[in-house]
Design a protein around this motif. Structure first.
Motif, mmCIF file in Angstrom:
data_model
loop_
_atom_site.group_PDB
_atom_site.id
_atom_site.type_symbol
_atom_site.label_atom_id
_atom_site.label_comp_id
_atom_site.label_asym_id
_atom_site.label_seq_id
_atom_site.Cartn_x
_atom_site.Cartn_y
_atom_site.Cartn_z
ATOM 1 N N ASN A 12 -7.893 -73.877 10.355
ATOM 2 C CA ASN A 12 -8.132 -72.715 11.228
ATOM 3 C C ASN A 12 -7.416 -71.471 10.717
ATOM 4 O O ASN A 12 -7.983 -70.367 10.728
ATOM 5 C CB ASN A 12 -7.676 -73.021 12.661
ATOM 6 C CG ASN A 12 -8.735 -73.711 13.474
ATOM 7 O OD1 ASN A 12 -9.673 -74.275 12.931
ATOM 8 N ND2 ASN A 12 -8.611 -73.692 14.783
ATOM 9 N N LEU A 13 -6.156 -71.648 10.275
ATOM 10 C CA LEU A 13 -5.378 -70.507 9.776
ATOM 11 C C LEU A 13 -5.998 -69.934 8.502
ATOM 12 O O LEU A 13 -6.097 -68.709 8.345
ATOM 13 C CB LEU A 13 -3.925 -70.931 9.515
ATOM 14 C CG LEU A 13 -3.057 -71.152 10.764
ATOM 15 C CD1 LEU A 13 -1.709 -71.754 10.382
ATOM 16 C CD2 LEU A 13 -2.841 -69.828 11.508
ATOM 17 N N ILE A 14 -6.427 -70.826 7.598
ATOM 18 C CA ILE A 14 -7.058 -70.379 6.343
ATOM 19 C C ILE A 14 -8.354 -69.615 6.645
ATOM 20 O O ILE A 14 -8.614 -68.549 6.071
ATOM 21 C CB ILE A 14 -7.345 -71.581 5.405
ATOM 22 C CG1 ILE A 14 -6.027 -72.176 4.898
ATOM 23 C CG2 ILE A 14 -8.226 -71.170 4.226
ATOM 24 C CD1 ILE A 14 -6.148 -73.587 4.359
ATOM 25 N N THR A 15 -9.151 -70.142 7.585
ATOM 26 C CA THR A 15 -10.403 -69.482 7.963
ATOM 27 C C THR A 15 -10.130 -68.113 8.580
ATOM 28 O O THR A 15 -10.806 -67.131 8.267
ATOM 29 C CB THR A 15 -11.195 -70.356 8.966
ATOM 30 O OG1 THR A 15 -11.385 -71.650 8.392
ATOM 31 C CG2 THR A 15 -12.553 -69.760 9.279
ATOM 32 N N CYS A 16 -9.097 -68.049 9.429
ATOM 33 C CA CYS A 16 -8.742 -66.789 10.099
ATOM 34 C C CYS A 16 -8.293 -65.726 9.086
ATOM 35 O O CYS A 16 -8.749 -64.579 9.123
ATOM 36 C CB CYS A 16 -7.635 -67.051 11.123
ATOM 37 S SG CYS A 16 -7.213 -65.619 12.120
ATOM 38 N N VAL A 17 -7.405 -66.120 8.162
ATOM 39 C CA VAL A 17 -6.928 -65.183 7.126
ATOM 40 C C VAL A 17 -8.096 -64.763 6.226
ATOM 41 O O VAL A 17 -8.243 -63.580 5.879
ATOM 42 C CB VAL A 17 -5.794 -65.828 6.294
ATOM 43 C CG1 VAL A 17 -5.446 -64.961 5.088
ATOM 44 C CG2 VAL A 17 -4.567 -66.058 7.166
ATOM 45 N N GLY A 18 -8.950 -65.730 5.861
ATOM 46 C CA GLY A 18 -10.131 -65.424 5.044
ATOM 47 C C GLY A 18 -11.051 -64.427 5.730
ATOM 48 O O GLY A 18 -11.598 -63.509 5.090
ATOM 49 N N ASN A 19 -11.225 -64.585 7.045
ATOM 50 C CA ASN A 19 -12.049 -63.632 7.800
ATOM 51 C C ASN A 19 -11.473 -62.222 7.740
ATOM 52 O O ASN A 19 -12.201 -61.242 7.562
ATOM 53 C CB ASN A 19 -12.145 -64.062 9.278
ATOM 54 C CG ASN A 19 -13.098 -65.223 9.489
ATOM 55 O OD1 ASN A 19 -13.806 -65.628 8.580
ATOM 56 N ND2 ASN A 19 -13.115 -65.764 10.686
ATOM 57 N N MET A 20 -10.158 -62.138 7.889
ATOM 58 C CA MET A 20 -9.506 -60.819 7.852
ATOM 59 C C MET A 20 -9.723 -60.139 6.496
ATOM 60 O O MET A 20 -9.958 -58.931 6.410
ATOM 61 C CB MET A 20 -8.008 -60.970 8.116
ATOM 62 C CG MET A 20 -7.677 -61.325 9.552
ATOM 63 S SD MET A 20 -5.918 -61.687 9.746
ATOM 64 C CE MET A 20 -5.849 -62.066 11.494
ATOM 65 N N LEU A 21 -9.646 -60.958 5.430
ATOM 66 C CA LEU A 21 -9.800 -60.403 4.075
ATOM 67 C C LEU A 21 -11.244 -60.014 3.782
ATOM 68 O O LEU A 21 -11.517 -58.923 3.260
ATOM 69 C CB LEU A 21 -9.316 -61.428 3.035
ATOM 70 C CG LEU A 21 -7.818 -61.777 3.051
ATOM 71 C CD1 LEU A 21 -7.540 -62.922 2.099
ATOM 72 C CD2 LEU A 21 -6.982 -60.561 2.671
ATOM 73 N N SER A 40 -15.102 -67.992 4.053
ATOM 74 C CA SER A 40 -13.801 -68.387 4.617
ATOM 75 C C SER A 40 -13.863 -69.814 5.165
ATOM 76 O O SER A 40 -12.934 -70.609 4.980
ATOM 77 C CB SER A 40 -13.411 -67.454 5.772
ATOM 78 O OG SER A 40 -13.363 -66.132 5.338
ATOM 79 N N THR A 41 -14.969 -70.125 5.854
ATOM 80 C CA THR A 41 -15.136 -71.459 6.444
ATOM 81 C C THR A 41 -15.196 -72.530 5.356
ATOM 82 O O THR A 41 -14.552 -73.577 5.469
ATOM 83 C CB THR A 41 -16.430 -71.512 7.295
ATOM 84 O OG1 THR A 41 -16.387 -70.462 8.271
ATOM 85 C CG2 THR A 41 -16.578 -72.839 8.016
ATOM 86 N N PRO A 94 -14.159 -56.223 -0.574
ATOM 87 C CA PRO A 94 -15.420 -55.777 0.049
ATOM 88 C C PRO A 94 -15.609 -56.385 1.439
ATOM 89 O O PRO A 94 -15.233 -57.535 1.676
ATOM 90 C CB PRO A 94 -16.494 -56.307 -0.913
ATOM 91 C CG PRO A 94 -15.843 -57.436 -1.641
ATOM 92 C CD PRO A 94 -14.402 -57.071 -1.749
ATOM 93 N N GLN A 95 -16.192 -55.612 2.358
ATOM 94 C CA GLN A 95 -16.540 -56.122 3.696
ATOM 95 C C GLN A 95 -17.852 -56.893 3.568
ATOM 96 O O GLN A 95 -18.904 -56.302 3.375
ATOM 97 C CB GLN A 95 -16.691 -54.971 4.695
ATOM 98 C CG GLN A 95 -15.379 -54.294 5.035
ATOM 99 C CD GLN A 95 -15.541 -53.260 6.142
ATOM 100 O OE1 GLN A 95 -16.629 -52.748 6.377
ATOM 101 N NE2 GLN A 95 -14.454 -52.957 6.818
ATOM 102 N N MET A 96 -17.774 -58.220 3.671
ATOM 103 C CA MET A 96 -18.931 -59.066 3.362
ATOM 104 C C MET A 96 -19.696 -59.558 4.591
ATOM 105 O O MET A 96 -20.651 -60.324 4.474
ATOM 106 C CB MET A 96 -18.479 -60.261 2.518
ATOM 107 C CG MET A 96 -17.897 -59.851 1.180
ATOM 108 S SD MET A 96 -17.311 -61.267 0.216
ATOM 109 C CE MET A 96 -18.876 -62.033 -0.224
ATOM 110 N N GLY A 97 -19.242 -59.140 5.786
ATOM 111 C CA GLY A 97 -19.968 -59.513 7.000
ATOM 112 C C GLY A 97 -20.066 -61.014 7.203
ATOM 113 O O GLY A 97 -19.108 -61.756 6.997
ATOM 114 N N VAL A 98 -21.263 -61.473 7.606
ATOM 115 C CA VAL A 98 -21.507 -62.884 7.898
ATOM 116 C C VAL A 98 -21.202 -63.771 6.690
ATOM 117 O O VAL A 98 -20.657 -64.863 6.823
ATOM 118 C CB VAL A 98 -22.969 -63.078 8.369
ATOM 119 C CG1 VAL A 98 -23.345 -64.545 8.426
ATOM 120 C CG2 VAL A 98 -23.164 -62.470 9.750
ATOM 121 N N ALA A 99 -21.541 -63.287 5.480
ATOM 122 C CA ALA A 99 -21.275 -64.054 4.249
ATOM 123 C C ALA A 99 -19.771 -64.288 4.083
ATOM 124 O O ALA A 99 -19.345 -65.364 3.648
ATOM 125 C CB ALA A 99 -21.827 -63.322 3.037
ATOM 126 N N GLY A 100 -18.954 -63.303 4.450
ATOM 127 C CA GLY A 100 -17.501 -63.442 4.359
ATOM 128 C C GLY A 100 -16.974 -64.543 5.263
ATOM 129 O O GLY A 100 -16.104 -65.326 4.874
#
Length: 448
Positions: free
Chosen positions: A169-178, A197-198, A187-193
């Protein structure tokens, strides 16, 4: 060897509290992604929701193998046969990876038709397909992870399994922020980002699980043994897993039918049910985690042929589960209006949810009764009776009684949820009768 089975996997409390947090974190994963994406675009939330439904369906497919795996391993550990437990985990990973490969291929090749079937608007199709293609990559690690986490829990290592869920969960959350918000110039990758992360979170999770299983259980995964599965072990895993999957699927389908009845009452009734159900999930988590913790203990005792201890253990766990659930249901009924006011200011919805919280005083103890006793029966190898009783009660009581009380007699949501409470109690009491009959003693899966 036998000293291990006599000592058991741990106390109910030491097994249950990490299971509760683990289950809560799984519920929060989807909510976290939706919350973060919602800050970027409501359209992206729609793409994410449809893609996650496909992903959740695939996880349901994998989970029936992990349920069977956990039960068979606990029985072998109880019998003091660690080598057979090692064969079970290798066989289960092979089978789930096979299912995962089929699911990932289906998602990769059929993303467009799947999203069309689910009526995703044309303007969201590109985002939806991209999300599904990327998220499909983590179906294979997720398939293996469920079996590995089941192995840890079967050994009584529920705390370690919880830590992995927290890390993912923490890795996914940090990945989402990045990747979603474009932190540090990325780059802001939206849904792909979010999808990337997931996938990264799940890949790191499976590596950590392999390491933890080796460290905490002494089972080192050998690729050669994974590709040479035991037909006998697949049979034992599926003997538990298939009925469990059938029962879960039946519940999901009957709840969809009941939700269609709620739809006849209008959009406000649907919104009311949605709010109420989300809060009920939190109460249900207590019963579910006690049921799973008890299942681990019962599995060890059943494998060791300590039937009297197993019988008494279920009665103890049931008393604890019912007491805790009743306290929570009473607290929710007293504070119902305050709780729902956090989510909506609509007076009609607040009134209806307050009434449903009174129904939950009857519903929630029945549901806990069910969760605890069904898991205990399953832990002994008695998996078909809960499936047959579930089919009879869900489709013979819950569905027709919901329509009769809610729609025909005009009691609305209160009538529908009273019907669901009747179903839970009928099934729960039938399971209790089965437990008291001790017929489960003849269903043990492992040799003496």
């Amino acid at each position: 060897m036998q000293t291990h089975s006599a000592r058991g996997p741990g106390s109910l409390f030491s097994l249950t509290w990490p299971l509760f947090i683990d289950l809560a974190l799984h519920f929060l994963t989807g909510a976290l992604n939706t919350f973060m994406v919602g800050h970027v675009s409501y359209r992206a939330v729609a793409s994410l929701a449809v893609g996650n439904q496909v992903f959740d369906l695939a996880i349901t497919l994998f989970s029936f193998v992990s349920i069977g795996t956990s039960v068979v391993i606990t029985q072998y550990l109880g019998a003091g046969d660690k080598e057979k437990a090692r064969v079970v985990i290798h066989t289960a990973i092979f089978f789930n990876l096979l299912v995962g490969l089929v699911a990932a291929s289906g998602v990769a090749l059929g993303a467009g038709p799947i999203l069309n079937l689910m009526n995703l608007p044309a303007e969201l199709m590109d985002d939806g397909q991209l999300y599904l293609h990327i998220i499909g990559l983590c179906l294979l690690p997720e398939a293996a992870s469920l079996c590995l986490a089941a192995t840890l829990r079967a050994h009584g290592r529920t705390r370690e399994a919880m830590y992995i869920t927290l890390a993912v969960n923490l890795i996914t959350c940090v990945g989402n922020m990045l990747l979603l918000y474009g932190w540090f110039g990325l780059p802001q990758m939206g849904v792909a980002g979010v999808a990337i992360s997931t996938v990264v979170g799940r890949l790191i999770g499976v590596v950590l699980l392999v390491w933890l299983v080796a460290r905490k259980t002494g089972i080192n995964l050998v690729p050669r043994d994974i590709i040479k599965p035991s037909r006998e072990m697949i049979g034992k895993v599926l003997h538990i897993g298939l009925p469990a999957a059938g029962e879960n699927l039946s519940w999901m389908l009957q709840f969809m039918v009941v939700t269609a009845f709620v739809g006849l009452l209008g959009d406000k009734a649907l919104a009311t049910q949605s709010y109420f159900f989300q809060i009920c999930l939190f109460i249900m988590l207590f019963g579910l985690s006690i049921g799973l913790g008890n299942e681990i203990i019962i599995g060890h005792l059943a494998g060791a042929r300590q039937f009297d201890k197993a019988y008494a253990q279920l009665l103890r766990s049931l008393k604890i589960g019912l007491l805790l659930t009743c306290l929570l249901a009473v607290a929710a009924a007293i504070n119902g209006r305050s709780i729902i006011s956090l989510f909506t200011t609509d007076a009609d919805i607040i009134d209806q949810v307050a009434q449903l919280f009174l129904v939950s005083l009857l519903l929630e103890p029945g549901r806990t009764f069910n969760l605890v006793v069904i898991n205990a029966l399953r832990a002994t190898g008695d998996a078909r009776f809960p499936l047959l009783m579930g089919l009879i009660s869900m489709w013979g009581i819950a569905v027709p009684l919901s329509y009769f009380l809610g729609i025909m007699l005009g009691y609305g949501l209160v009538g529908i949820w009273l019907a669901l409470a009747c179903d839970e109690w009928v099934r729960g009491l039938a399971m209790y009768w089965r437990w008291r009959s001790r017929r489960w003693q003849n269903k043990i899966l492992v040799e003496t």
